[in-house]
Write a protein that holds these residues in place. Structure first.
Motif, PDB file in Angstrom:
ATOM      1  N   LYS A 147     -83.488 -32.018 -56.715  1.00  0.00           N
ATOM      2  CA  LYS A 147     -82.837 -31.902 -55.404  1.00  0.00           C
ATOM      3  C   LYS A 147     -83.512 -30.847 -54.533  1.00  0.00           C
ATOM      4  CE  LYS A 147     -78.239 -33.561 -56.715  1.00  0.00           C
ATOM      5  NZ  LYS A 147     -76.786 -33.217 -56.787  1.00  0.00           N
ATOM      6  N   ILE A 148     -83.854 -29.721 -55.138  1.00  0.00           N
ATOM      7  CA  ILE A 148     -84.495 -28.655 -54.368  1.00  0.00           C
ATOM      8  C   ILE A 148     -85.898 -29.077 -53.935  1.00  0.00           C
ATOM      9  CG2 ILE A 148     -85.427 -26.308 -54.470  1.00  0.00           C
ATOM     10  CD1 ILE A 148     -83.106 -25.569 -56.258  1.00  0.00           C
ATOM     11  N   ALA A 149     -86.647 -29.682 -54.863  1.00  0.00           N
ATOM     12  CA  ALA A 149     -88.006 -30.122 -54.535  1.00  0.00           C
ATOM     13  C   ALA A 149     -87.985 -31.135 -53.400  1.00  0.00           C
ATOM     14  CB  ALA A 149     -88.667 -30.727 -55.765  1.00  0.00           C
ATOM     15  N   SER A 150     -87.033 -32.076 -53.462  1.00  0.00           N
ATOM     16  CA  SER A 150     -86.917 -33.104 -52.423  1.00  0.00           C
ATOM     17  C   SER A 150     -86.513 -32.485 -51.086  1.00  0.00           C
ATOM     18  CB  SER A 150     -85.882 -34.143 -52.847  1.00  0.00           C
ATOM     19  OG  SER A 150     -85.685 -35.103 -51.831  1.00  0.00           O
ATOM     20  N   PHE A 151     -85.583 -31.535 -51.143  1.00  0.00           N
ATOM     21  CA  PHE A 151     -85.108 -30.851 -49.937  1.00  0.00           C
ATOM     22  C   PHE A 151     -86.247 -30.104 -49.244  1.00  0.00           C
ATOM     23  CE2 PHE A 151     -83.396 -26.651 -48.450  1.00  0.00           C
ATOM     24  CZ  PHE A 151     -82.767 -27.111 -47.307  1.00  0.00           C
ATOM     25  N   VAL A 152     -87.022 -29.370 -50.017  1.00  0.00           N
ATOM     26  CA  VAL A 152     -88.133 -28.603 -49.449  1.00  0.00           C
ATOM     27  C   VAL A 152     -89.218 -29.541 -48.922  1.00  0.00           C
ATOM     28  CG1 VAL A 152     -89.997 -26.974 -49.971  1.00  0.00           C
ATOM     29  CG2 VAL A 152     -87.700 -26.573 -50.876  1.00  0.00           C
ATOM     30  N   SER A 153     -89.544 -30.562 -49.716  1.00  0.00           N
ATOM     31  CA  SER A 153     -90.596 -31.488 -49.324  1.00  0.00           C
ATOM     32  C   SER A 153     -90.246 -32.227 -48.030  1.00  0.00           C
ATOM     33  CB  SER A 153     -90.846 -32.500 -50.451  1.00  0.00           C
ATOM     34  OG  SER A 153     -91.853 -33.406 -50.089  1.00  0.00           O
ATOM     35  N   LYS A 154     -89.030 -32.739 -47.953  1.00  0.00           N
ATOM     36  CA  LYS A 154     -88.613 -33.470 -46.752  1.00  0.00           C
ATOM     37  C   LYS A 154     -88.619 -32.567 -45.526  1.00  0.00           C
ATOM     38  CE  LYS A 154     -85.776 -36.990 -49.046  1.00  0.00           C
ATOM     39  NZ  LYS A 154     -84.394 -37.514 -49.261  1.00  0.00           N
ATOM     40  N   GLY A 155     -88.154 -31.334 -45.705  1.00  0.00           N
ATOM     41  CA  GLY A 155     -88.122 -30.411 -44.581  1.00  0.00           C
ATOM     42  C   GLY A 155     -89.515 -30.080 -44.074  1.00  0.00           C
ATOM     43  N   PHE A 204     -83.507 -23.106 -45.397  1.00  0.00           N
ATOM     44  CA  PHE A 204     -84.809 -23.734 -45.182  1.00  0.00           C
ATOM     45  C   PHE A 204     -85.533 -23.118 -43.993  1.00  0.00           C
ATOM     46  CE2 PHE A 204     -87.628 -26.795 -43.166  1.00  0.00           C
ATOM     47  CZ  PHE A 204     -88.505 -27.034 -44.221  1.00  0.00           C
ATOM     48  N   ALA A 205     -84.799 -22.757 -42.960  1.00  0.00           N
ATOM     49  CA  ALA A 205     -85.434 -22.178 -41.764  1.00  0.00           C
ATOM     50  C   ALA A 205     -86.211 -20.913 -42.125  1.00  0.00           C
ATOM     51  CB  ALA A 205     -84.377 -21.866 -40.709  1.00  0.00           C
ATOM     52  N   GLU A 206     -85.682 -20.128 -43.066  1.00  0.00           N
ATOM     53  CA  GLU A 206     -86.373 -18.910 -43.465  1.00  0.00           C
ATOM     54  C   GLU A 206     -87.617 -19.242 -44.271  1.00  0.00           C
ATOM     55  OE1 GLU A 206     -85.671 -14.685 -45.840  1.00  0.00           O
ATOM     56  OE2 GLU A 206     -84.040 -16.146 -45.706  1.00  0.00           O
ATOM     57  N   LEU A 207     -87.502 -20.216 -45.181  1.00  0.00           N
ATOM     58  CA  LEU A 207     -88.671 -20.632 -45.952  1.00  0.00           C
ATOM     59  C   LEU A 207     -89.756 -21.156 -45.018  1.00  0.00           C
ATOM     60  CD1 LEU A 207     -90.166 -21.298 -48.589  1.00  0.00           C
ATOM     61  CD2 LEU A 207     -88.955 -23.495 -48.613  1.00  0.00           C
ATOM     62  N   LEU A 208     -89.384 -21.963 -44.052  1.00  0.00           N
ATOM     63  CA  LEU A 208     -90.347 -22.518 -43.107  1.00  0.00           C
ATOM     64  C   LEU A 208     -91.050 -21.410 -42.332  1.00  0.00           C
ATOM     65  CD1 LEU A 208     -91.608 -24.943 -41.648  1.00  0.00           C
ATOM     66  CD2 LEU A 208     -89.614 -24.961 -40.121  1.00  0.00           C
TER      67      LEU A 208
END
Length: 223
Positions: A12-20, A106-110
């Motif tokens: 779930k995390i990998a998919s979330f990060v990848s899609k974002g 996610f905004a912070e990771l981006l």
């Protein structure tokens, strides 16, 4: 278009990060295995890696250690559920460029991905400094080697990053907060003495008078 390698075994995390990241224009590749992730990272095909610590076959610390030992300077953002000071320091000392504990926004990771890529591309595309020298201390920003009076000294990844910030801004007083922001790149406990500790490390390697403490303000690199 930048290519991002995501090494994460939680689907779930990998998919979330990848899609974002894809939605923001990046190309992404996902690996759920540490050994496979290391092989991809060493291929030279990627611009940045988002790396989990708790991975099967080869954990993130080992992936990072082998990546750096083989000379790769690809930016690495460590993404993990472990948030202890020990794990944080281990990741950063092992050569990670940034550290984000789960859960995260996610905004912070981006924002951090963009920052690390800007730093790399500025060096490669714009031909910025390849070395900086102040007094008898010299840092080679490409090979990540340091010399004092012509003699090479061993610096950890954090020591080198701290020395680089000091030397590029030599003569200026830098506060602890500024140094935390520039070198550690994430919200660190402002009450921590990590900056003082690392300044002590550099003084031992560069000379006691190299860095001056400016009471109530911070530190100044004299060279």
């Amino acid at each position: 278009m930048a290519r991002i390698l995501i090494v994460e075994d939680e689907v779930k995390i990998a998919s979330f990060v990848s899609k974002g990241l894809r939605a923001d224009g990046f190309q992404t590749t996902v690996c759920a295995d540490g050994r496979e992730g290391l092989d991809h990272a060493l291929s030279g095909e990627f611009d940045l890696m988002v790396l989990d610590i708790g991975l099967p076959n080869l954990d993130g610390f080992d992936v990072l250690d082998q990546l750096r030992s083989q000379g790769s300077r690809m930016p690495v953002i460590v993404l993990t559920a472990r948030d202890s000071v020990t794990d944080t320091v281990t990741a950063l000392e092992g050569g990670a460029d940034d550290y984000m504990p789960k859960p995260f926004r996610f905004a912070e990771l981006l924002a951090r991905v963009r920052l690390r890529l800007r730093q790399v591309h500025a060096t490669d595309a714009e031909g910025s400094l390849s070395a900086v020298e102040v007094g008898g201390v010299r840092l080679d920003l490409r090979t990540r080697r340091a010399t004092v009076g012509g003699d090479e000294v061993d610096l950890s990844a954090r020591e080198f990053a701290l020395a680089e910030v000091f030397m590029i801004n030599h003569g200026q007083v830098l506060s602890r907060e500024q140094l935390l922001d520039h070198v550690w790149g994430f919200d660190f406990d402002p009450g921590s003495n990590v900056v003082d500790v690392y300044v002590g490390y550099l003084r031992k390697k560069f000379g006691a008078d190299t860095i001056t403490t400016v009471r109530g303000m911070g530190y100044r690199f004299n060279g």
